[in-house]
Design an enzyme around this catalytic site. Structure first.
Site, short mmCIF file in Angstrom:
data_model
loop_
_atom_site.label_atom_id
_atom_site.label_comp_id
_atom_site.label_asym_id
_atom_site.label_seq_id
_atom_site.Cartn_x
_atom_site.Cartn_y
_atom_site.Cartn_z
N ARG A 76 -48.56 -50.84 60.05
CA ARG A 76 -48.76 -51.49 58.72
C ARG A 76 -47.62 -52.63 59.15
O ARG A 76 -46.38 -52.13 59.46
CB ARG A 76 -48.41 -50.86 57.53
CG ARG A 76 -49.69 -49.90 57.18
CD ARG A 76 -49.30 -49.39 55.86
NE ARG A 76 -48.68 -48.21 55.76
CZ ARG A 76 -47.34 -48.28 55.25
NH1 ARG A 76 -46.75 -49.32 54.66
NH2 ARG A 76 -46.49 -47.13 55.63
N TYR A 204 -55.20 -53.09 62.68
CA TYR A 204 -54.77 -51.50 62.41
C TYR A 204 -55.25 -51.08 61.07
O TYR A 204 -55.43 -51.75 60.18
CB TYR A 204 -53.42 -51.86 62.44
CG TYR A 204 -52.59 -50.54 62.12
CD1 TYR A 204 -52.69 -49.46 62.81
CD2 TYR A 204 -52.07 -50.29 60.84
CE1 TYR A 204 -52.11 -48.14 62.52
CE2 TYR A 204 -51.57 -49.11 60.54
CZ TYR A 204 -51.74 -48.01 61.14
OH TYR A 204 -51.15 -46.90 60.65
N LYS A 213 -54.97 -48.38 51.73
CA LYS A 213 -53.67 -48.68 51.02
C LYS A 213 -53.82 -49.81 50.14
O LYS A 213 -53.29 -50.14 48.94
CB LYS A 213 -52.48 -49.05 52.27
CG LYS A 213 -52.30 -47.92 53.23
CD LYS A 213 -51.83 -46.59 52.44
CE LYS A 213 -51.31 -45.74 53.40
NZ LYS A 213 -50.79 -44.42 52.59
N HIS A 233 -49.42 -42.08 45.86
CA HIS A 233 -49.65 -42.06 47.33
C HIS A 233 -49.12 -40.42 47.34
O HIS A 233 -48.08 -40.05 47.71
CB HIS A 233 -48.56 -42.68 47.85
CG HIS A 233 -48.36 -42.72 49.37
ND1 HIS A 233 -47.19 -43.14 50.05
CD2 HIS A 233 -49.29 -42.45 50.15
CE1 HIS A 233 -47.44 -43.12 51.54
NE2 HIS A 233 -48.83 -42.66 51.38
N SER A 255 -44.25 -41.87 54.08
CA SER A 255 -44.84 -41.68 55.27
C SER A 255 -44.05 -40.97 56.48
O SER A 255 -42.88 -41.12 56.47
CB SER A 255 -45.26 -43.18 55.82
OG SER A 255 -45.91 -43.92 55.05
N CYS A 257 -43.45 -37.84 56.52
CA CYS A 257 -42.67 -36.55 56.25
C CYS A 257 -43.35 -35.39 55.90
O CYS A 257 -42.99 -34.51 55.20
CB CYS A 257 -42.02 -37.05 54.58
SG CYS A 257 -40.52 -38.18 54.77
N ASP A 282 -53.67 -37.95 51.33
CA ASP A 282 -52.77 -39.20 51.00
C ASP A 282 -52.65 -40.03 49.60
O ASP A 282 -51.63 -40.44 49.57
CB ASP A 282 -53.46 -40.15 52.26
CG ASP A 282 -52.35 -41.32 52.62
OD1 ASP A 282 -50.96 -41.17 52.90
OD2 ASP A 282 -52.75 -42.41 52.66
N ARG A 374 -53.08 -42.52 65.83
CA ARG A 374 -53.76 -42.05 64.86
C ARG A 374 -55.17 -41.21 65.39
O ARG A 374 -55.81 -41.50 66.44
CB ARG A 374 -54.24 -43.06 63.84
CG ARG A 374 -52.97 -44.04 63.29
CD ARG A 374 -52.48 -42.92 62.00
NE ARG A 374 -51.35 -43.59 61.72
CZ ARG A 374 -50.94 -43.42 60.42
NH1 ARG A 374 -51.59 -42.93 59.43
NH2 ARG A 374 -49.65 -44.10 60.06
C1 OXD Z 1 -48.97 -44.31 55.65
C2 OXD Z 1 -50.13 -43.88 55.96
O1 OXD Z 1 -48.54 -44.97 56.33
O2 OXD Z 1 -50.71 -42.99 55.40
O3 OXD Z 1 -48.25 -43.95 54.39
O4 OXD Z 1 -50.72 -44.34 57.02
MN MN Z 2 -49.59 -42.80 53.56
#
Ligand code: OXD
Ligand code: MN
Length: 597
Positions: A76, A204, A213, A233, A255, A257, A282, A374
């Protein structure tokens, strides 16, 4: 491509918008996605023929494909992400802002003719279960077959969305083109007042899969404020006790964690009969139900997870989710066409092809898989999927959990005194920067509710909306703060984490039912000795004590340092939050003065 070149709908708002976008981007062909299995096969074959996807070994990964992105386009891009509200104040101090007219003009010039020689895929999708009052319809126009195929996994895609929309004008207008994929011509722009997203120059996931997002967090958070709900989130998990009691929690972590790991947690052997199931990993959309509780749905349909570090020990359910019908981006390839990434089970292979397509040898200093590589997997592949994951009404939330990555100060778990204090804990949560990011190591980056990059409007107003929700929820969930990452004097993590987080979750669930003790500290309620179930914990007894300890000197520094964060939010910061900070600081200072006497 003959099939589906004419609109699959007579919705005049939709066809007029698609025509207008096509006049601008000038694709050679327009293809309307219906979401069928036949279409999946056709689009996949097309992607393979173009070299966009590579089939993986069907014996090892049936139905799976591999994609390698442009090496400059792997994450991102927060610095190129804009909230284009009519005024800068509406976007607030934590977002980049561009005036809507300027953004439409700037991106319009990049889109102009960008799809010449390409197909424009019209991707209708629903975020949320098909017949849910929570759900929203979006239409993404894209020149990337990879994006179209990802969207069919990440959202309920195709005719189902057109049927839901009917002739209504109420859909998110998402325009996406990879264009020339140049970082100088890469912009992710959101127009909340128009329910529109324009994304250009990136393929991406987080920039290009517009349902995730962009719609489900940035645009949805804006809509949620005006409509009186929450778009967060957060993962949503289901916990079933050996007695058959089923509860749900929603949890926000920045993100990287361990959110997906927590959502798919495997309880330790000392917790026989406990079952954790995933509703979402998510994003949570939460509304007040007729019964006064807060109900949550996962608007997504699949998982877009970070591959490195995922293995059958850290997250067996994620590994089983990617055994078939999945898509892998920027991982490494084994000689027999399977996938590999750092932290995968078993021995490191002698040779691989790395994420850039170069030969790679064991022992190389370079990573074989990109750290942000990913997997995309359908959520129905998850063996521990909750049977309510597709429920249109969602699930009732007993606890909201906020967590960051802090090596000091923040205890393993703490319950808030009340809703306002809980919102304060969420608003000040943060993570320490690690060596993986540029800049100083160990600096706390505040990340309110793990939403810093995803709040679609002014952050102070967002926190006010959280506070205002209290009067809307007659039976609010309890609010907790957790930290799996506290370190001891030796620099090692105090808490084993992963499956052992079940012990913390059990305390949280028992607190929600008033079944377990806690100690009232100046900062919140923490477990007393004996309150956490530590049976069979493979760690010294002092570990839990050290992990749950409140150190007033550390908290004084912490509370002082939160002042600058609150100030940076400007005049829309809710006064209650600054007052909470000052009350806690005065209490901590007082207690330290007494102790020093
Ligand atoms: C993030 C994702 O970056 O879920 O939070 O990809
Ligand atoms: Mn996320």
């Amino acid at each position: 491509m003959a099939a589906n070149s004419s609109p699959l709908t007579s919705n005049p708002h939709l066809t007029a918008w698609v025509d207008a976008m096509a006049r601008m981007a000038k694709p050679d062909r327009i293809y309307w996605c219906d979401g069928s299995e036949g279409e999946k096969k056709r689009l996949t074959d097309e992607a393979v023929a173009q070299g966009v996807l590579v089939p993986l070994n069907p014996k090892k990964r049936p139905g799976c494909h591999y994609h390698r992105s442009n090496p400059s386009d792997v994450a991102r891009v927060e610095h190129l992400t804009f909230i284009c509200t009519p005024t800068k104040e509406q976007a607030g101090p934590t977002n980049n802002w561009m005036a809507p007219d300027e953004a439409y003009k700037k991106l319009g010039a990049i889109y102009d003719g960008a799809m010449k020689g390409r197909t424009m895929y019209v991707v209708p999708y629903i975020m949320g279960p098909n017949d849910s009052p929570f759900s929203k319809v979006g239409i993404e126009l894209t020149d990337s077959v990879y994006v179209a195929l990802n969207m069919r996994m990440m959202a309920r895609m195709g005719k189902v969305a057109l049927d839901r929309l009917g002739d209504a004008p109420d859909f998110n207008k998402g325009m996406h083109s990879v264009a020339d994929c140049h970082p100088d011509r890469r912009f992710i722009c959101h127009f909340p007042q128009d329910n529109a997203i324009w994304s250009v120059g990136s393929g991406y996931g987080g920039n290009a899969l517009l349902g995730k997002k962009c719609l489900a967090l940035r645009i949805a958070s804006y809509l949620a404020r005006s409509e009186g709900w929450l778009a967060e989130h957060m993962l949503i998990l289901e916990a079933e006790s050996p007695q058959g009691e089923v509860s749900y929690v929603a949890a926000a972590f920045p993100s990287a964690c361990g959110k997906t790991n927590f959502a798919m947690l495997i309880p330790p052997a000392a917790f026989p009969g406990w079952k954790i199931r995933t509703v979402g990993d998510d994003i949570a959309w939460m509304r007040v139900g007729a019964d006064g509780r807060l109900w949550a749905v996962n608007p997504e349909f699949g998982y877009f997870g970070v591959a490195p570090g995922t293995n059958y020990k850290t997250n067996p359910n994620a590994m089983r989710s990617v055994e078939k019908d999945s898509l892998f981006t920027n991982v490494a390839l084994t000689p027999d066409m399977d996938v590999w990434w750092e932290g995968m089970d078993g021995a490191v292979p002698e040779t691989l092809t790395d994420w850039k397509g170069h030969p790679w040898k064991k022992g190389s200093a370079e990573k074989a898989a990109h750290p942000n590589s990913r997997f995309t997997a359908p959520m129905d592949n998850n063996p521990a999927l909750s049977r309510f994951a597709h429920d249109p009404q969602g699930v009732p939330i007993s606890a909201l959990i906020f967590g960051g990555r802090r090596s000091t100060t923040v205890p393993l778990v703490m319950q808030s005194f009340n809703w306002t204090h809980g919102v304060y804990l969420g608003s000040t949560m943060g993570s320490e920067t690690t060596a993986a990011a540029t800049g100083a190591v160990g600096v706390v980056r505040r990340d309110p509710m793990a939403m810093l990059p995803f709040i679609g409007y002014d952050a102070g107003s967002y926190l006010q909306h959280w506070l205002d929700m209290q009067s809307r929820i007659p039976l609010p969930p309890k609010v907790f703060l957790v930290n799996w990452f506290r370190k001891g004097a030796d620099g090692k993590f105090l808490w084993p984490g992963y499956g052992d987080n079940m012990r913390v979750l059990k305390w949280i669930l028992d607190r929600c039912q008033g079944r377990v003790g806690a100690q009232e500290t100046l900062l919140g309620w923490t477990p007393r000795e004996g309150d956490l179930d530590l049976r069979g914990l493979d760690a010294p007894a002092e570990t839990a004590a050290a992990a749950t300890r409140i150190d007033l000197a550390e908290w004084e520094t912490e509370l002082e340092s939160q002042a600058a964060w609150f100030q940076s939010l400007g005049k829309t910061l809710p006064v209650q939050l600054e007052m909470q900070r000052q009350m806690l600081l005065a209490a901590v200072k007082g207690a330290r003065r007494v102790a020093a006497k």
